[in-house]
Design a protein around this motif. Structure first.
Motif, PDB file in Angstrom:
ATOM      1  N   GLU A 176      -2.102   1.479   2.841  1.00  0.00           N
ATOM      2  CA  GLU A 176      -3.032   0.609   2.119  1.00  0.00           C
ATOM      3  C   GLU A 176      -3.797  -0.297   3.073  1.00  0.00           C
ATOM      4  N   THR A 201      -2.661   3.922  -1.971  1.00  0.00           N
ATOM      5  CA  THR A 201      -1.504   3.502  -2.773  1.00  0.00           C
ATOM      6  C   THR A 201      -0.543   4.651  -3.021  1.00  0.00           C
ATOM      7  N   GLY A 313       3.343  -2.888  -6.070  1.00  0.00           N
ATOM      8  CA  GLY A 313       2.709  -1.673  -6.564  1.00  0.00           C
ATOM      9  C   GLY A 313       3.692  -0.614  -6.996  1.00  0.00           C
TER      10      GLY A 313
END
Length: 339
Positions: A176, A201, A313
């Motif tokens: 990322e 991601t 995430g």
């Protein structure tokens, strides 16, 4: 003449497994193991790496002359597993390798051929991984001075230095960070109070990460100056994602940011951010830093873990144990999981 022909035939035979494996990968590697969707670039690259390495080890180190990967059998997997255990690979790595080979087996018409790893070993702890952190992987927890390391890396490569700042400030993954477009991320953020992380991601899970401190805003200012435009990123313009990841890994190794040399990795900065979130919310250190269960309000513990999940995430709350640890006791023999 015959000798020359034999040599040429031998060379073709040695290369055939690579050609055939590449054909299989080209046909299947973008497919998800279960769902009807395309997997990420990271997953595709990992499949390439694990499969080519596995078949090379079978041929070169274990003397299984498997010329056609389609003839892969359980006996070959058992040989690989024993080989990896002897090399001291972690439970997490063993499970990851097995997962790739299980998917491969579905491609060649042998689903369910590879059983759970526990069925192949007497000592189950060798192959059993846990998602609960057993040790503090953060830089602070290992006595590493971030600013000192950053100064050296800044002098060597400005972009690498900015990537370190972003990882520490927002808990981004390495992939990322090298893809990060700070100006775009801020424009897509919510009322300038978050950044939007969308490239590199894991599993394509895009997310908003809150901006809660002046330190984060200062890091974004530095990143924006480097990126210059909305579509500009803080990676290296001339490199592919794979090349950029390899470059930041090389730089970390060059400056000793490895488990072997310093006891930490670049990923430790992501752990650092998760630990900070936990302490900011609860007012106490997380379990892996010595936090005591009775001192933490359960409601605040849950809130902290929700915030960690969002920032990191991930799709499930339980993964926070891999960063913060758990107040329940876990056997020391169990290995940790890298997230």
């Amino acid at each position: 003449m015959q000798t020359q022909q034999n040599r040429e035939k031998g060379t073709v035979t040695k290369m055939f497994w690579k050609v055939e494996l590449n054909k299989i990968l080209t046909e299947h590697k973008t497919k998800h193991a279960i769902k009807d969707k395309t997997v990420s670039t990271r997953t595709k690259d990992n499949r390439d790496e694990v499969l080519f390495r596995s078949f090379k080890e079978l041929r070169d180190e274990l003397e299984h002359k498997l010329d056609n990967p389609r003839n892969f059998r359980e006996k070959h997997f058992k040989a690989l597993l024993n080989h990896w255990i002897k090399k001291g690979l972690s439970a997490s790595t063993l499970q990851g390798n097995a997962s790739v080979l299980r998917v491969f087996c579905t491609w060649i018409g042998r689903p369910n051929m590879i059983k759970p790893l526990e069925s192949y070993v007497d000592d189950k702890s060798l192959v059993r991984r846990t998602q609960v952190a057993q040790e503090d992987k953060s830089w602070t927890g290992n006595g590493i001075d971030f600013e000192e390391i950053l100064k050296s890396i800044d002098a060597y490569d400005e972009r690498a230095g900015v990537q370190l700042r972003v990882i520490k400030a927002f808990g981004l993954r390495r992939e990322e960070a090298v893809c990060f477009q700070p100006i775009r991320a801020m424009k897509l953020g919510e009322d300038q109070n978050s950044i939007y992380v969308e490239k590199g991601t894991k599993n394509g899970l895009k997310r908003h990460v809150p901006i809660t401190s002046d330190e984060q805003r200062a890091v974004l200012n530095i990143a924006c100056r480097l990126a210059k435009t909305t579509e500009g990123h803080i990676g290296w313009e001339s490199l592919s994602l794979k090349q950029a990841i390899a470059k930041i890994a090389y730089i970390m190794q060059k400056f000793g940011v490895t488990k072997k040399d310093m006891g930490v990795t670049l990923h430790g900065l992501r752990h650092e951010k998760m630990h900070d979130i936990y302490e900011e919310v609860t007012g106490h250190p997380c379990p892996v830093k010595g936090g005591v269960k009775g001192e933490v309000d359960p409601a605040l513990d849950m809130l902290a873990r929700n915030k960690m999940t969002q920032a990191a995430g991930h799709a499930r709350l339980g993964i926070t144990n891999a960063y913060a640890g758990s107040h329940r006791k876990v056997a020391k023999s169990e290995s940790t999981f890298n997230v």
